[in-house]
Design a protein around this motif. Structure first.
Motif, PDB file in Angstrom:
ATOM      1  N   VAL A 441       0.809  -1.058  -0.139  1.00 54.62           N
ATOM      2  CA  VAL A 441       0.043   0.097  -0.012  1.00 54.62           C
ATOM      3  C   VAL A 441       0.908   1.208  -0.219  1.00 54.62           C
ATOM      4  O   VAL A 441       1.943   1.160   0.643  1.00 54.62           O
ATOM      5  CB  VAL A 441      -0.958   0.038   1.262  1.00 54.62           C
ATOM      6  N   LYS A 442       0.401   2.330  -0.710  1.00 54.18           N
ATOM      7  CA  LYS A 442       1.022   3.500  -0.678  1.00 54.18           C
ATOM      8  C   LYS A 442       0.006   4.460  -0.395  1.00 54.18           C
ATOM      9  O   LYS A 442      -0.961   4.747  -1.166  1.00 54.18           O
ATOM     10  CB  LYS A 442       1.638   4.131  -2.246  1.00 54.18           C
ATOM     11  N   PRO A 443       0.057   5.169   1.033  1.00 51.42           N
ATOM     12  CA  PRO A 443      -1.060   5.799   1.209  1.00 51.42           C
ATOM     13  C   PRO A 443      -1.145   7.010   0.292  1.00 51.42           C
ATOM     14  O   PRO A 443      -0.325   7.736  -0.127  1.00 51.42           O
ATOM     15  CB  PRO A 443      -0.604   6.547   2.745  1.00 51.42           C
ATOM     16  N   GLY A 444      -2.498   7.368   0.035  1.00 54.13           N
ATOM     17  CA  GLY A 444      -2.859   8.483  -0.990  1.00 54.13           C
ATOM     18  C   GLY A 444      -2.909   7.919  -2.375  1.00 54.13           C
ATOM     19  O   GLY A 444      -3.593   8.823  -3.222  1.00 54.13           O
ATOM     20  N   SER A 445      -2.702   6.461  -2.470  1.00 50.22           N
ATOM     21  CA  SER A 445      -2.889   5.779  -3.948  1.00 50.22           C
ATOM     22  C   SER A 445      -3.948   4.666  -3.873  1.00 50.22           C
ATOM     23  O   SER A 445      -3.902   3.961  -2.927  1.00 50.22           O
ATOM     24  CB  SER A 445      -1.806   5.626  -4.351  1.00 50.22           C
ATOM     25  N   PRO A 446      -4.832   4.876  -4.930  1.00 51.23           N
ATOM     26  CA  PRO A 446      -5.671   3.618  -5.004  1.00 51.23           C
ATOM     27  C   PRO A 446      -4.951   2.487  -5.549  1.00 51.23           C
ATOM     28  O   PRO A 446      -5.675   1.200  -6.278  1.00 51.23           O
ATOM     29  CB  PRO A 446      -6.854   4.080  -5.994  1.00 51.23           C
ATOM     30  N   THR A 447      -3.672   2.596  -5.772  1.00 51.68           N
ATOM     31  CA  THR A 447      -2.903   1.407  -6.247  1.00 51.68           C
ATOM     32  C   THR A 447      -2.610   1.546  -7.345  1.00 51.68           C
ATOM     33  O   THR A 447      -2.296   2.428  -8.055  1.00 51.68           O
ATOM     34  CB  THR A 447      -3.172  -0.144  -5.567  1.00 51.68           C
ATOM     35  N   VAL A 448      -3.002   0.308  -8.122  1.00 51.24           N
ATOM     36  CA  VAL A 448      -2.669   0.177  -9.737  1.00 51.24           C
ATOM     37  C   VAL A 448      -3.847   0.051 -10.520  1.00 51.24           C
ATOM     38  O   VAL A 448      -5.074  -0.355 -10.129  1.00 51.24           O
ATOM     39  CB  VAL A 448      -1.714  -1.007  -9.644  1.00 51.24           C
ATOM     40  N   PRO A 449      -3.709   0.221 -11.954  1.00 47.82           N
ATOM     41  CA  PRO A 449      -4.812   0.003 -12.851  1.00 47.82           C
ATOM     42  C   PRO A 449      -5.225  -1.456 -12.812  1.00 47.82           C
ATOM     43  O   PRO A 449      -4.456  -2.553 -12.575  1.00 47.82           O
ATOM     44  CB  PRO A 449      -4.279   0.369 -14.350  1.00 47.82           C
ATOM     45  N   VAL A 450      -6.618  -1.601 -12.856  1.00 44.65           N
ATOM     46  CA  VAL A 450      -7.231  -2.963 -12.703  1.00 44.65           C
ATOM     47  C   VAL A 450      -7.007  -3.496 -13.960  1.00 44.65           C
ATOM     48  O   VAL A 450      -7.241  -2.799 -15.236  1.00 44.65           O
ATOM     49  CB  VAL A 450      -8.661  -2.868 -12.272  1.00 44.65           C
ATOM     50  N   PRO A 451      -6.845  -4.761 -14.154  1.00 49.68           N
ATOM     51  CA  PRO A 451      -6.697  -5.457 -15.317  1.00 49.68           C
ATOM     52  C   PRO A 451      -7.759  -5.077 -16.250  1.00 49.68           C
ATOM     53  O   PRO A 451      -9.048  -5.147 -16.124  1.00 49.68           O
ATOM     54  CB  PRO A 451      -6.713  -7.029 -15.296  1.00 49.68           C
ATOM     55  N   GLY A 512      -4.524  13.799 -11.936  1.00 53.77           N
ATOM     56  CA  GLY A 512      -3.630  13.065 -11.162  1.00 53.77           C
ATOM     57  C   GLY A 512      -2.319  12.681 -11.703  1.00 53.77           C
ATOM     58  O   GLY A 512      -1.908  13.286 -12.677  1.00 53.77           O
ATOM     59  N   TYR A 513      -1.714  11.613 -11.227  1.00 53.47           N
ATOM     60  CA  TYR A 513      -0.438  11.295 -11.764  1.00 53.47           C
ATOM     61  C   TYR A 513      -0.318   9.866 -11.538  1.00 53.47           C
ATOM     62  O   TYR A 513      -0.809   9.098 -10.583  1.00 53.47           O
ATOM     63  CB  TYR A 513       0.515  12.087 -11.207  1.00 53.47           C
ATOM     64  N   VAL A 514       0.729   9.235 -12.300  1.00 50.67           N
ATOM     65  CA  VAL A 514       1.282   7.771 -12.028  1.00 50.67           C
ATOM     66  C   VAL A 514       2.726   7.723 -11.792  1.00 50.67           C
ATOM     67  O   VAL A 514       3.421   8.436 -12.315  1.00 50.67           O
ATOM     68  CB  VAL A 514       0.983   7.087 -13.270  1.00 50.67           C
ATOM     69  N   TYR A 519       1.836   3.070  -9.674  1.00 53.53           N
ATOM     70  CA  TYR A 519       0.770   3.413  -8.542  1.00 53.53           C
ATOM     71  C   TYR A 519       0.095   4.706  -9.294  1.00 53.53           C
ATOM     72  O   TYR A 519       0.832   5.738  -9.445  1.00 53.53           O
ATOM     73  CB  TYR A 519       1.235   3.704  -7.533  1.00 53.53           C
ATOM     74  N   VAL A 520      -1.381   4.874  -9.180  1.00 55.09           N
ATOM     75  CA  VAL A 520      -2.140   5.816  -9.564  1.00 55.09           C
ATOM     76  C   VAL A 520      -2.528   6.584  -8.361  1.00 55.09           C
ATOM     77  O   VAL A 520      -2.753   6.292  -7.308  1.00 55.09           O
ATOM     78  CB  VAL A 520      -3.365   5.368 -10.276  1.00 55.09           C
ATOM     79  N   TYR A 521      -2.422   8.002  -8.602  1.00 57.94           N
ATOM     80  CA  TYR A 521      -2.675   9.054  -7.588  1.00 57.94           C
ATOM     81  C   TYR A 521      -3.675   9.910  -8.207  1.00 57.94           C
ATOM     82  O   TYR A 521      -3.414  10.548  -9.281  1.00 57.94           O
ATOM     83  CB  TYR A 521      -1.618   9.881  -7.243  1.00 57.94           C
ATOM     84  N   VAL A 522      -4.882   9.859  -7.442  1.00 60.62           N
ATOM     85  CA  VAL A 522      -6.063  10.797  -8.038  1.00 60.62           C
ATOM     86  C   VAL A 522      -6.169  11.900  -7.241  1.00 60.62           C
ATOM     87  O   VAL A 522      -6.386  12.023  -5.877  1.00 60.62           O
ATOM     88  CB  VAL A 522      -7.352   9.929  -7.998  1.00 60.62           C
ATOM     89  N   MET A 523      -6.000  13.112  -7.600  1.00 60.45           N
ATOM     90  CA  MET A 523      -5.830  14.248  -6.704  1.00 60.45           C
ATOM     91  C   MET A 523      -7.288  15.285  -6.661  1.00 60.45           C
ATOM     92  O   MET A 523      -7.377  15.913  -6.032  1.00 60.45           O
ATOM     93  CB  MET A 523      -4.662  15.141  -7.512  1.00 60.45           C
ATOM     94  N   GLY A 524      -8.167  14.828  -7.807  1.00 61.20           N
ATOM     95  CA  GLY A 524      -9.327  15.587  -7.719  1.00 61.20           C
ATOM     96  C   GLY A 524     -10.116  15.819  -8.985  1.00 61.20           C
ATOM     97  O   GLY A 524      -9.424  15.449 -10.238  1.00 61.20           O
ATOM     98  N   ARG A 525     -11.046  16.250  -9.355  1.00 63.44           N
ATOM     99  CA  ARG A 525     -11.737  16.786 -10.419  1.00 63.44           C
ATOM    100  C   ARG A 525     -10.866  17.691 -11.195  1.00 63.44           C
ATOM    101  O   ARG A 525     -10.125  18.393 -10.558  1.00 63.44           O
ATOM    102  CB  ARG A 525     -13.072  17.244 -10.418  1.00 63.44           C
TER     103      ARG A 525
END
Length: 656
Positions: A441-451, A512-514, A519-525
């Motif tokens: 886990v990386k706090p702040g990230s929903p982890t990785v793209p789903v297949p 957001g960024y990768v 790992y994906v980071y979603v920062m907002g709309r």
């Protein structure tokens, strides 16, 4: 029947990217087909895609009949718990199948056929689940509209979907009040036909038609003891038959599952916060069933006999996917909860539910956890219950800030899993695939793209940016099974709304960024990015900094107009229960936190303390409305707002 045994996440993701046809045909084995598909994807009309074009099935039969046939008829399928009334009830798979088959007979008796629409306007009671599955059983298209929505919002959705039948209740319950549904339904129908004897409220988004043109023929009413209402009192009004649920059941005959094309629409779900002409997200039968069945195993690690509780509402996409369809497609027990995380009766409600029902996976929203944190920062209530059955807490719906993540993760004995998805996708875009291979886990990230999801970060001109650089999050086409194939009413609006900004990609509307590890980071709309003196700042990053203050329970940062800098960042916060701190001290400490974390470029100095932040019923903070009030602009009270009085308090706090 499984697709992920003995494979790593990297293997699964690579296969889904390099061999999508083979990958998703193999995954289709997770559901029972009447006519098994011979191919996965139909791309002849790209960018409009169809999954399993030659397959036929029935989703209701997959959710119920097949488990009864497999010997699981006595297993609990649905456990209902109302903290509002104190009532509880369980349905085995056999009992739920009987109820669904019988109500399917009610709909059939009222003339509903395959392809007809049924509007479902119900509270969080078992009838909502029964009505949804009954529609799927006969090939009707259901459109669940959040119980308690105002008449105008109900009217525009009815006019767009053109249902033949409305299924409703005498009313719903909110803490401290009851909401009568029947007058709202009558007013909505009156608005459509311009019946001035009922209402004078007709908006520009409603094209008035005659009663003869009205699609609705029948309103089926489930009378509820807690909110009395009588269908007979309304019968004949607005040219519509109003009938009683129980009476209709008494004379109905059970109906079997019909054969439906995989590409047929299963439901229409209108995006929250819609104004004007609503956007109805369409979900198909086949692709959705496969995606949910795959996700139950691969993401949530839920199998036949497990208990999953999704603390959401059937009016939202999370409720569709993981209260109703997902758990039942997996042969699990699903829990339907009518209540709140706090106040019904206290901040221990969630932990009571976990203990009582032996919940393995709890799925909720960060806002619910923050509500618990505000009321019970020391988690005293958690210690009152045995939550040892809980193996994971999944969160989605709002960005999970790291402070809230650490607070709940440190308190629970099990992992806290952030994941990210949208109404349009129907299931997770990025997640920690616990059923395949739990990842660090990386706090702040929903982890990785789903297949199945190829995530890219691009700038405003569609050019891919470097790892770690923030930009627009887009998804390369085709989207995987389960995602929206189109919008209700035609493909043109779907293409213009989502596929035009970045050709070949679906625009998520999120920024957001990768990172270098993928790992994906979603920062907002994307409209939550503010421009301070030419510097683009993510409100998510500012909120992250402010959340580190020990007194803060919740925060929303917006950009307000500034004559010198264009915009400036303004923070709206609530404090943890029992916290007392001088306002000037709080502002000074928050400014210091932002300077240290984001930098002086943020020029942050505005802080407003509120008792509550304005939110939707699904827990999303209404940042746009806050900004409009702060800027002194006219605003419309969002249809999805949880409590409109919060806006009055916000106006007072800002001196408006």
């Amino acid at each position: 029947m499984g697709t992920t045994e003995m494979r790593t996440y990297a293997d699964e993701y690579r296969r889904s990217m390099e061999q999508p046809e083979e990958f998703w045909l193999e995954a289709s084995g997770l559901v029972d087909w009447i006519t098994p598909p011979t191919r996965a994807l139909d791309d002849r009309e790209a960018p409009i895609y169809r999954w399993y074009p030659d397959g036929t099935l029935n989703v209701s039969a997959n959710a119920l009949d097949r488990w009864v046939a497999a010997g699981r008829g006595d297993q609990v399928a649905l456990a209902y718990d109302s903290a509002m009334t104190g009532s509880k009830r369980t349905f085995t798979y056999a009992e739920l199948l009987h109820e669904v088959s019988l109500f399917a007979g009610v709909l059939r008796g009222r003339g509903v056929q395959r392809g007809d629409r049924v509007a479902i306007y119900l509270p969080m009671t078992p009838e909502a689940v029964i009505a949804m599955l009954a529609c799927a059983r006969i090939g009707a298209v259901h459109s669940v509209i959040f119980g308690g929505f105002a008449a105008n919002e109900l009217a525009v959705r009815i006019q767009d979907a053109e249902p033949k039948v409305i299924v409703t209740s005498s009313g719903g319950l909110e803490p401290g009040r009851a909401v009568e549904y029947l007058p709202i339904v009558e007013k909505a129908l009156a608005m459509i036909v311009g019946d001035r004897s009922v209402t004078d409220a007709v908006t520009s988004s409603i094209a008035v038609i005659s009663e003869d043109e009205l699609s609705v023929e029948t309103v089926i009413v489930r009378d509820r003891e807690a909110v009395p209402g009588n269908a007979a009192e309304f019968d004949g009004r607005v040219g519509v038959r109003w009938v009683d649920w129980a009476t209709e059941l008494e004379r109905a005959e059970p109906v079997g599952a019909v054969e439906v094309a995989a590409t047929d629409p299963l439901y229409i779900l209108y995006t929250s916060g819609t104004t004007g002409t609503p956007k109805g997200v369409v979900r198909d039968h086949g692709g959705y069933a496969v995606a949910l069945a795959w996700s139950m195993r691969s993401i949530y690690d839920i199998h036949p006999g497990d208990v999953m509780w999704t603390a959401s509402d059937v009016g939202w996409v999370v409720g569709h996917s993981y209260i109703v369809y997902g758990p039942l497609l997996a042969g699990a027990t699903t829990v339907l909860y009518e209540g709140k995380p706090v106040g019904t009766p206290d901040a221990g409600a969630f932990w009571r539910m976990v203990e009582e029902y032996g919940v393995k996976v709890l799925f909720s929203a960060p806002t619910a956890v923050r509500a618990i944190r505000r009321e019970d920062p020391g988690l005293e209530h958690l210690r009152r219950y045995d939550t040892s059955t809980l193996e994971a807490l999944f969160l989605a719906g709002e960005r999970l800030d790291t402070e809230t993540y650490h607070w709940i993760n440190d308190a629970l004995h099990c992992p806290v899993v952030d994941h990210w998805w949208q109404t349009e996708t129907g299931w997770a875009i990025a997640a920690n695939p616990r059923g395949i291979e739990p990842l660090p886990v990386k706090p702040g990230s929903p982890t990785v793209p789903v297949p199945g999801y190829r995530v890219a970060i691009v700038d405003g001109k569609g050019r891919q940016v470097a790892a770690g650089a923030e930009g627009n999050i887009v998804l390369e086409l085709p989207l995987p099974p389960g995602s929206l194939p189109t919008l209700w009413g035609g493909d043109e609006r779907y293409v213009s709304s989502y596929l035009t900004a970045f050709p070949g990609h679906y625009a998520t509307g999120d920024s957001g960024y990768v990172d270098e590890d993928g790992y994906v980071y979603v920062m907002g709309r994307t409209d939550d990015v503010i421009n301070v003196a030419g510097h683009r700042l993510s409100t998510g990053g500012l909120e992250e900094a402010i959340n580190h203050h020990p007194a803060i329970a919740e925060v929303a940062v917006i950009g307000v107009r500034d004559e010198l800098k264009g915009q400036r960042a303004a923070g709206f916060v609530t404090l943890k229960h029992g916290t007392a701190i001088d306002h000037e001290v709080l502002v000074k400490e928050l400014v210091a936190l932002v300077r240290e974390t984001v930098g002086p470029v943020a020029a942050f100095r505005d802080v407003t303390v509120l008792d509550r932040l304005p939110k939707t019923r699904s827990g999303k903070i209404l940042r746009k409305t806050i900004r409009q009030i702060a800027d002194g602009e006219p605003y419309k009270v969002p249809a999805t707002i949880e409590d409109p009085t919060v806006l009055t308090a916000l106006e007072a706090a800002l001196g408006r």
